[in-house]
Design a protein around this motif. Structure first.
Motif, PDB file in Angstrom:
ATOM      1  N   ALA A  14      -4.647  22.046   1.047  1.00 14.89           N
ATOM      2  CA  ALA A  14      -5.676  21.033   0.914  1.00 14.89           C
ATOM      3  C   ALA A  14      -5.220  19.747   1.579  1.00 14.89           C
ATOM      4  CB  ALA A  14      -6.010  20.778  -0.555  1.00 14.89           C
ATOM      5  N   VAL A  15      -6.157  19.053   2.196  1.00 15.63           N
ATOM      6  CA  VAL A  15      -5.915  17.740   2.780  1.00 15.63           C
ATOM      7  C   VAL A  15      -6.724  16.741   1.972  1.00 15.63           C
ATOM      8  CG1 VAL A  15      -6.159  16.264   4.810  1.00 15.63           C
ATOM      9  CG2 VAL A  15      -5.538  18.685   5.080  1.00 15.63           C
ATOM     10  N   TYR A  16      -6.035  15.778   1.394  1.00 15.64           N
ATOM     11  CA  TYR A  16      -6.655  14.799   0.493  1.00 15.64           C
ATOM     12  C   TYR A  16      -6.551  13.439   1.167  1.00 15.64           C
ATOM     13  CZ  TYR A  16      -7.752  12.885  -4.220  1.00 15.64           C
ATOM     14  OH  TYR A  16      -8.335  12.263  -5.297  1.00 15.64           O
ATOM     15  N   THR A  17      -7.677  12.854   1.537  1.00 13.90           N
ATOM     16  CA  THR A  17      -7.642  11.560   2.210  1.00 13.90           C
ATOM     17  C   THR A  17      -7.615  10.422   1.199  1.00 13.90           C
ATOM     18  OG1 THR A  17      -8.658  10.206   3.936  1.00 13.90           O
ATOM     19  CG2 THR A  17     -10.160  11.300   2.426  1.00 13.90           C
ATOM     20  N   LEU A  18      -6.757   9.440   1.468  1.00 13.08           N
ATOM     21  CA  LEU A  18      -6.594   8.274   0.603  1.00 13.08           C
ATOM     22  C   LEU A  18      -6.318   7.053   1.479  1.00 13.08           C
ATOM     23  CD1 LEU A  18      -4.182   9.719  -2.128  1.00 13.08           C
ATOM     24  CD2 LEU A  18      -6.567   9.073  -2.490  1.00 13.08           C
ATOM     25  N   SER A  19      -6.579   5.894   0.937  1.00  9.19           N
ATOM     26  CA  SER A  19      -6.163   4.657   1.580  1.00  9.19           C
ATOM     27  C   SER A  19      -5.580   3.765   0.504  1.00  9.19           C
ATOM     28  CB  SER A  19      -7.345   3.968   2.263  1.00  9.19           C
ATOM     29  OG  SER A  19      -6.922   2.822   2.978  1.00  9.19           O
ATOM     30  N   TRP A  20      -4.511   3.071   0.834  1.00  9.16           N
ATOM     31  CA  TRP A  20      -3.918   2.190  -0.177  1.00  9.16           C
ATOM     32  C   TRP A  20      -3.251   0.991   0.485  1.00  9.16           C
ATOM     33  CZ3 TRP A  20      -2.051   7.190   0.744  1.00  9.16           C
ATOM     34  CH2 TRP A  20      -0.774   7.271   1.321  1.00  9.16           C
ATOM     35  N   LYS A  21      -3.187  -0.060  -0.291  1.00  4.82           N
ATOM     36  CA  LYS A  21      -2.589  -1.310   0.166  1.00  4.82           C
ATOM     37  C   LYS A  21      -1.089  -1.134   0.376  1.00  4.82           C
ATOM     38  CE  LYS A  21      -1.799  -6.066  -1.455  1.00  4.82           C
ATOM     39  NZ  LYS A  21      -2.035  -6.686  -0.151  1.00  4.82           N
ATOM     40  N   SER A  22      -0.572  -1.775   1.420  1.00  4.66           N
ATOM     41  CA  SER A  22       0.863  -1.751   1.671  1.00  4.66           C
ATOM     42  C   SER A  22       1.619  -2.462   0.564  1.00  4.66           C
ATOM     43  CB  SER A  22       1.179  -2.417   3.010  1.00  4.66           C
ATOM     44  OG  SER A  22       2.578  -2.567   3.183  1.00  4.66           O
ATOM     45  N   ALA A  23       2.787  -1.904   0.230  1.00  3.17           N
ATOM     46  CA  ALA A  23       3.645  -2.530  -0.776  1.00  3.17           C
ATOM     47  C   ALA A  23       4.586  -3.562  -0.163  1.00  3.17           C
ATOM     48  CB  ALA A  23       4.459  -1.462  -1.501  1.00  3.17           C
ATOM     49  N   VAL A  24       4.663  -3.603   1.178  1.00  5.29           N
ATOM     50  CA  VAL A  24       5.633  -4.490   1.831  1.00  5.29           C
ATOM     51  C   VAL A  24       4.998  -5.458   2.813  1.00  5.29           C
ATOM     52  CG1 VAL A  24       7.561  -2.894   1.536  1.00  5.29           C
ATOM     53  CG2 VAL A  24       6.150  -2.740   3.604  1.00  5.29           C
ATOM     54  N   LEU A  25       3.814  -5.141   3.335  1.00  2.00           N
ATOM     55  CA  LEU A  25       3.131  -6.025   4.264  1.00  2.00           C
ATOM     56  C   LEU A  25       2.139  -6.896   3.500  1.00  2.00           C
ATOM     57  CD1 LEU A  25       2.324  -3.438   7.080  1.00  2.00           C
ATOM     58  CD2 LEU A  25       4.305  -4.954   6.941  1.00  2.00           C
ATOM     59  N   THR A  26       1.979  -8.132   3.934  1.00  2.00           N
ATOM     60  CA  THR A  26       1.081  -9.038   3.230  1.00  2.00           C
ATOM     61  C   THR A  26       0.200  -9.793   4.212  1.00  2.00           C
ATOM     62  OG1 THR A  26       2.736 -10.815   3.253  1.00  2.00           O
ATOM     63  CG2 THR A  26       2.684  -9.374   1.316  1.00  2.00           C
TER      64      THR A  26
ATOM     65  N   GLN B 174      -2.133 -11.509   6.856  1.00  2.00           N
ATOM     66  CA  GLN B 174      -2.532 -11.135   8.210  1.00  2.00           C
ATOM     67  C   GLN B 174      -1.662 -10.024   8.770  1.00  2.00           C
ATOM     68  OE1 GLN B 174      -5.120 -12.025  10.261  1.00  2.00           O
ATOM     69  NE2 GLN B 174      -5.922 -12.905   8.350  1.00  2.00           N
ATOM     70  N   GLU B 175      -0.409  -9.974   8.335  1.00  2.00           N
ATOM     71  CA  GLU B 175       0.499  -8.925   8.801  1.00  2.00           C
ATOM     72  C   GLU B 175      -0.068  -7.550   8.456  1.00  2.00           C
ATOM     73  OE1 GLU B 175       5.295  -8.050   8.500  1.00  2.00           O
ATOM     74  OE2 GLU B 175       4.243  -8.788   6.717  1.00  2.00           O
ATOM     75  N   GLU B 176      -0.575  -7.388   7.235  1.00  2.00           N
ATOM     76  CA  GLU B 176      -1.151  -6.100   6.849  1.00  2.00           C
ATOM     77  C   GLU B 176      -2.486  -5.855   7.548  1.00  2.00           C
ATOM     78  OE1 GLU B 176      -2.697  -3.381   3.113  1.00  2.00           O
ATOM     79  OE2 GLU B 176      -1.703  -5.280   2.688  1.00  2.00           O
ATOM     80  N   ILE B 177      -3.310  -6.869   7.651  1.00  5.18           N
ATOM     81  CA  ILE B 177      -4.608  -6.706   8.306  1.00  5.18           C
ATOM     82  C   ILE B 177      -4.426  -6.246   9.746  1.00  5.18           C
ATOM     83  CG2 ILE B 177      -6.636  -7.953   9.157  1.00  5.18           C
ATOM     84  CD1 ILE B 177      -6.386  -9.728   6.643  1.00  5.18           C
ATOM     85  N   GLN B 178      -3.477  -6.845  10.450  1.00  4.42           N
ATOM     86  CA  GLN B 178      -3.232  -6.467  11.835  1.00  4.42           C
ATOM     87  C   GLN B 178      -2.681  -5.054  11.940  1.00  4.42           C
ATOM     88  OE1 GLN B 178      -0.679  -9.602  13.248  1.00  4.42           O
ATOM     89  NE2 GLN B 178      -2.293 -11.152  13.172  1.00  4.42           N
ATOM     90  N   ALA B 179      -1.763  -4.711  11.041  1.00  2.00           N
ATOM     91  CA  ALA B 179      -1.205  -3.358  11.046  1.00  2.00           C
ATOM     92  C   ALA B 179      -2.290  -2.331  10.751  1.00  2.00           C
ATOM     93  CB  ALA B 179      -0.079  -3.255  10.019  1.00  2.00           C
ATOM     94  N   ARG B 180      -3.125  -2.634   9.779  1.00  2.27           N
ATOM     95  CA  ARG B 180      -4.198  -1.719   9.399  1.00  2.27           C
ATOM     96  C   ARG B 180      -5.178  -1.531  10.566  1.00  2.27           C
ATOM     97  NH1 ARG B 180      -6.058  -0.251   4.296  1.00  2.27           N
ATOM     98  NH2 ARG B 180      -4.484  -1.590   3.354  1.00  2.27           N
ATOM     99  N   THR B 181      -5.514  -2.618  11.254  1.00  2.00           N
ATOM    100  CA  THR B 181      -6.462  -2.546  12.368  1.00  2.00           C
ATOM    101  C   THR B 181      -5.917  -1.683  13.497  1.00  2.00           C
ATOM    102  OG1 THR B 181      -7.326  -4.740  11.815  1.00  2.00           O
ATOM    103  CG2 THR B 181      -7.762  -3.917  14.039  1.00  2.00           C
ATOM    104  N   ARG B 182      -4.622  -1.787  13.745  1.00  2.00           N
ATOM    105  CA  ARG B 182      -4.007  -0.975  14.809  1.00  2.00           C
ATOM    106  C   ARG B 182      -4.058   0.516  14.491  1.00  2.00           C
ATOM    107  NH1 ARG B 182      -0.147  -5.262  14.769  1.00  2.00           N
ATOM    108  NH2 ARG B 182       1.261  -4.025  13.468  1.00  2.00           N
ATOM    109  N   LEU B 183      -4.164   0.848  13.211  1.00  2.00           N
ATOM    110  CA  LEU B 183      -4.139   2.252  12.796  1.00  2.00           C
ATOM    111  C   LEU B 183      -5.525   2.887  12.774  1.00  2.00           C
ATOM    112  CD1 LEU B 183      -1.636   1.735   9.863  1.00  2.00           C
ATOM    113  CD2 LEU B 183      -1.138   2.913  12.017  1.00  2.00           C
ATOM    114  N   ALA B 184      -6.568   2.092  12.966  1.00  2.00           N
ATOM    115  CA  ALA B 184      -7.935   2.610  12.938  1.00  2.00           C
ATOM    116  C   ALA B 184      -8.111   3.683  14.009  1.00  2.00           C
ATOM    117  CB  ALA B 184      -8.938   1.478  13.143  1.00  2.00           C
ATOM    118  N   GLY B 185      -8.747   4.776  13.649  1.00  2.00           N
ATOM    119  CA  GLY B 185      -8.983   5.861  14.593  1.00  2.00           C
ATOM    120  C   GLY B 185      -7.844   6.850  14.630  1.00  2.00           C
ATOM    121  N   ARG B 186      -6.618   6.360  14.673  1.00  2.00           N
ATOM    122  CA  ARG B 186      -5.448   7.261  14.725  1.00  2.00           C
ATOM    123  C   ARG B 186      -5.198   7.902  13.368  1.00  2.00           C
ATOM    124  NH1 ARG B 186      -2.194  10.401  14.221  1.00  2.00           N
ATOM    125  NH2 ARG B 186      -0.033  10.526  14.909  1.00  2.00           N
TER     126      ARG B 186
END
Length: 331
Positions: free
Chosen positions: A234-246, A248-260
């Motif tokens: 089974a493949v279970y899709t989830l999304s969760w907030k980073s525990a180490v990025l905060t 704009q740093e997290e927003i930018q990292a998350r945006t770079r991961l879109a699609g991939r």
């Protein structure tokens, strides 16, 4: 006075108690058992953020068991005007038979779980975690019932891939953490696929692996999405907030991961442990962000089976909290 049994984390239940609860949920789903076992009970639902599946399934569960459910948001109570938790719970103790709470704020990681723990410490009635910023035990009980229905006695031997997927919205890691701990308790095999910077919280991974070492389970983390789904049931899709990025740093990292980082049809074609893997999703998810529409709406999707099972496992949980099966501290 009997100390009430609370469910704040999935590990508040023993492996034997989880299996017993799932047995009862299966029976209730078949239509067996009393439909009025909670007659005369009042179940409060206190939510500081919106909910569809959790709120409605608890309301229907209460109604089908003969109880009354009373939903309210925090803005509807004097909590909104700075009345203390001590005074609020002191009053609700006198009115309700159980309290179901959803409480978190993604700008204050960990504060929601502490608030639930504070409520439980003050309560003389059971407090049930309906999602905070640490755990979501109610969702995972339904997931375990779904896995049992799909794979039967082989559920523990079938690997489940929990895949971080892009969402523009920050989400609590509650489902992820409870899934890891449940897999560890029951001796299941779980692979968590995540991009750099989005690993599960280290304390959760450490604890889950220690428990899995005793139960025969396996908790594997990887940053390779394709490798994670190979050999899984089974493949279970989830999304969760980073525990180490905060910030704009997290927003930018998350945006770079879109699609991939998304569950796509080609990814699902790679997922198999001898037969085609199923797709799981606790919802809400947006087609084209966390998952392709053809996967979410496709023949391998079991998302509405999961959603239905919220009702049956919550009926079982409420029943056992009141019939004495779940009493005092976990064994």
């Amino acid at each position: 006075m009997i100390t009430p049994r609370h469910l704040l984390r999935i590990q508040d239940l023993s492996a034997e108690e989880i299996r017993s609860l799932l047995d009862l949920a299966e029976a209730l789903k078949r239509g067996e058992g009393s439909s009025t076992s909670l007659a005369g009970r009042c179940i409060g639902l206190l939510f500081n953020v919106p909910s569809t599946r959790t709120r409605v399934s608890f309301q229907v569960a209460a109604a089908q068991l003969g109880a009354v459910s009373l939903p309210y948001g925090t803005q509807e109570l004097r909590l909104a005007n700075r009345e203390s938790i001590e005074d609020t719970i002191g009053v609700l103790n006198r009115y309700l038979d159980a309290l179901v709470v959803r409480w978190y704020d993604m700008n204050e990681p960990g504060a929601g779980h502490e608030r639930l723990r504070q409520m439980a410490d003050l309560a003389r009635i059971p407090v049930i975690n309906a999602l905070d910023d640490e755990e979501h035990p109610c969702q995972v009980l339904a997931d375990l019932l779904t896995l049992r229905e799909l794979f039967g006695a082989d559920a523990a031997s079938r690997r489940i891939a929990y895949v971080w997927s892009y969402s523009p919205r920050q989400k609590t890691p509650g489902v992820l953490h409870s899934s890891m701990m449940a897999a560890a308790l029951l001796g299941h095999r779980a692979t968590i696929a995540h991009p750099p910077g989005f690993a599960p919280r280290e304390k959760v991974t450490r604890s889950a692996r220690a428990i899995a070492a005793r139960s025969g389970g396996d908790i594997t983390l990887t940053e390779n999405l394709e490798e994670a789904v190979k050999g899984c049931a089974a493949v279970y899709t989830l999304s969760w907030k980073s525990a180490v990025l905060t910030g704009q740093e997290e927003i930018q990292a998350r945006t770079r991961l879109a699609g991939r980082w998304r569950v796509t049809a080609p990814l699902m074609r790679q997922a198999s442990d001898g037969e085609e893997a199923v797709f799981l999703d606790c919802m809400p998810t947006t087609r084209g962000e966390e998952v392709d529409a053809e996967v979410k709406d496709g023949p391998r999707s079991r998302i509405f089976q999961q959603a239905e099972n919220r009702l049956h496992t919550q009926k079982a949980l409420l029943t056992q909290l009141f019939d004495g099966t779940l009493r005092g501290e976990p064994r």
